[in-house]
Design an enzyme around this catalytic site. Sequence first.
Site, PDB file in Angstrom:
ATOM      1  N   SER A 192       0.717  -2.855  -1.219  1.00 44.91           N
ATOM      2  CA  SER A 192      -0.390  -2.345  -0.419  1.00 44.91           C
ATOM      3  C   SER A 192      -0.084  -2.050   1.082  1.00 44.91           C
ATOM      4  CB  SER A 192      -1.452  -3.081  -0.317  1.00 44.91           C
ATOM      5  OG  SER A 192      -2.530  -2.718   0.295  1.00 44.91           O
ATOM      6  N   LYS A 203       0.615   1.648  -2.724  1.00 49.56           N
ATOM      7  CA  LYS A 203      -0.863   2.189  -2.440  1.00 49.56           C
ATOM      8  C   LYS A 203      -0.995   2.165  -1.034  1.00 49.56           C
ATOM      9  CE  LYS A 203      -4.664  -1.429  -2.082  1.00 49.56           C
ATOM     10  NZ  LYS A 203      -5.337  -2.555  -2.642  1.00 49.56           N
ATOM     11  N   LYS A 232      -3.624   2.356   2.338  1.00 52.15           N
ATOM     12  CA  LYS A 232      -4.811   2.397   2.928  1.00 52.15           C
ATOM     13  C   LYS A 232      -5.258   3.602   3.452  1.00 52.15           C
ATOM     14  CE  LYS A 232      -5.659  -2.014   1.976  1.00 52.15           C
ATOM     15  NZ  LYS A 232      -6.954  -2.311   1.164  1.00 52.15           N
ATOM     16  N   ASP A 290      -6.584   3.011  -1.246  1.00 56.51           N
ATOM     17  CA  ASP A 290      -7.602   2.254  -1.065  1.00 56.51           C
ATOM     18  C   ASP A 290      -8.553   2.521  -0.082  1.00 56.51           C
ATOM     19  OD1 ASP A 290      -9.383   0.281  -1.169  1.00 56.51           O
ATOM     20  OD2 ASP A 290      -7.956  -1.371  -1.166  1.00 56.51           O
ATOM     21  N   GLU A 305      -9.007   3.705  -4.925  1.00 56.45           N
ATOM     22  CA  GLU A 305      -9.888   2.372  -4.896  1.00 56.45           C
ATOM     23  C   GLU A 305     -10.959   2.213  -3.926  1.00 56.45           C
ATOM     24  OE1 GLU A 305      -6.897  -0.620  -4.626  1.00 56.45           O
ATOM     25  OE2 GLU A 305      -8.422  -2.321  -4.000  1.00 56.45           O
ATOM     26  N   ASP A 350     -12.956  -2.343  -6.608  1.00 57.64           N
ATOM     27  CA  ASP A 350     -12.619  -3.544  -6.193  1.00 57.64           C
ATOM     28  C   ASP A 350     -13.692  -4.342  -5.473  1.00 57.64           C
ATOM     29  OD1 ASP A 350     -11.911  -5.728  -4.293  1.00 57.64           O
ATOM     30  OD2 ASP A 350     -10.313  -4.526  -3.101  1.00 57.64           O
ATOM     31  N   LYS A 377      -9.675  -9.892  -8.527  1.00 54.31           N
ATOM     32  CA  LYS A 377      -9.443 -10.795  -7.493  1.00 54.31           C
ATOM     33  C   LYS A 377     -10.068 -11.997  -7.630  1.00 54.31           C
ATOM     34  CE  LYS A 377      -8.464  -7.459  -3.786  1.00 54.31           C
ATOM     35  NZ  LYS A 377      -9.014  -7.069  -2.252  1.00 54.31           N
ATOM     36  N   GLY A 413      -4.744  -8.252  -4.048  1.00 51.31           N
ATOM     37  CA  GLY A 413      -4.280  -9.474  -3.085  1.00 51.31           C
ATOM     38  C   GLY A 413      -5.105  -9.685  -1.895  1.00 51.31           C
TER      39      GLY A 413
HETATM   40  O1  OSB Z   1      -8.791  -4.188  -0.490  1.00 53.78           O
HETATM   41  O2  OSB Z   1      -7.165  -4.662  -1.623  1.00 53.78           O
HETATM   42  C1  OSB Z   1      -7.916  -4.766  -0.486  1.00 53.78           C
HETATM   43  C2  OSB Z   1      -6.236  -6.975   1.890  1.00 53.78           C
HETATM   44  C3  OSB Z   1      -7.045  -7.785   2.419  1.00 53.78           C
HETATM   45  C4  OSB Z   1      -8.683  -7.225   2.055  1.00 53.78           C
HETATM   46  C5  OSB Z   1      -8.835  -6.470   1.020  1.00 53.78           C
HETATM   47  C6  OSB Z   1      -7.585  -5.817   0.596  1.00 53.78           C
HETATM   48  C7  OSB Z   1      -6.192  -6.009   0.951  1.00 53.78           C
HETATM   49  C8  OSB Z   1      -5.234  -5.590   0.292  1.00 53.78           C
HETATM   50  C9  OSB Z   1      -3.770  -6.416   0.618  1.00 53.78           C
HETATM   51  O3  OSB Z   1      -5.032  -4.511   0.090  1.00 53.78           O
HETATM   52  C10 OSB Z   1      -3.123  -6.678  -0.579  1.00 53.78           C
HETATM   53  C11 OSB Z   1      -2.146  -7.871  -0.360  1.00 53.78           C
HETATM   54  O4  OSB Z   1      -2.334  -8.930  -0.260  1.00 53.78           O
HETATM   55  O5  OSB Z   1      -0.710  -7.315  -0.534  1.00 53.78           O
HETATM   56 MG    MG Z   2      -9.014  -2.895  -2.286  1.00 48.91          MG
END
Ligand code: OSB
Ligand code: MG
Length: 368
Positions: free
Chosen positions: A135, A161, A163, A188, A213, A238, A262, A290
């Site tokens: 991510s 992925k 953001k 995402d 996402e 999510d 999660k 994560g």
């Molecule tokens: O939306 O998946 C998410 C981290 C913090 C809060 C939300 C998200 C995330 C990540 C990080 O995408 C994923 C990781 O821990 O590598």
């Molecule tokens: Mg997410």
Amino acid sequence: MRLCQATLREIQMPLVRPFETSFGRTTDRRILLVEVDADGVTGWGECVAGERPSYSPETIETAWLVLRDFIWPMLARKEFSAAADVWEILSPIRGHNMAKAAIEAATWDAEARQKNLPLWKLLGGTLHEIPCGVSIGIQESYEELERVVERELAAGYQRIKIKIKPGYEVEPVARLRRRFPKIRLMVDANSAYTLDDAPHLRELDAYYLMMIEQPLGWDDIWSHAELQRQIQTPICLDECIHTEEHARAAIALGAGRIINMKLGRVGGFTPARRIHDLCLEHGIPVWCGGMLESGIGRAHNIALSTLADFTLPGDVTASKRYWTEDIIDPEVTVMPQGTIHVPRAAGIGFEPRRERIEQLTVRLEVLR
Ligand code: OSB
Ligand code: MG
């Protein structure tokens, strides 16, 4: 089994580099760790609640309070048959899934250690190697984004992925596609859009993404169903999925075709397994998300990812992507082919480094 003590501690660790999403930027993590004593055997869990209530309503402070004042009194010295019972015992408490998951997962670790089994086996996992993706947070420039993607692909990660947020989606995706035509790519949004943005989000259909996402409201399953009818890219949920009932509703409504699982968001291994089984039954693939976890949360995510329906690469990555030095031994490493070998040792399969954890601890409370 019986829990006779729980230790709550807050550790603070700076991230190797800041992580930016549509809801904010994180540079330092405050992490709540839970250590339980189950019939003299120690188990560890990590609470994934954030510093602010921006991903979910929970924060490290609400989790601490609910663990101490409500969860612990319901569990302390109570006789139950297995960690699988903890979720049911805690059912009178509504919500607070991240607080529940932290102690539930610690109890699973303790039970696995008592039985001298790896946690993933106790859970019924079958995969021995799990596929990993990364991510990637919002970057300062598109050039920097391309450099980061290149670095992660070189490390072997199987899917990328990124953001996104309004104004930072079509352009970065188009550039990455031009540069890397064949990679498995997804985005995402962390709830940054509304249904009015549907025509704009439809432009992403041109780039054959694996999924988008959580584009819409964090508690708005209905609008995702409406959006999924208007775009071709599969929607992955999510933030919307906190319970088995949410998953059932999302599947029935067609609000998405994939679910990001999660542990913290759904309340622990017992509800995660139920949602997993429901998804498997309905042909909905899941993958493990994560939450910028330390090694302890990472180890739990690895165990969860061994269940049969975790067929897509998760956001479960090497310790060194986030930490200069992790709090477990060995650290989590990723193979050149972008997989993690599932550990064979008992419990979470990694040893918490007590001395290092103590050095990082800024707050501690022992519950009896
Ligand atoms: O939306 O998946 C998410 C981290 C913090 C809060 C939300 C998200 C995330 C990540 C990080 O995408 C994923 C990781 O821990 O590598
Ligand atoms: Mg997410």
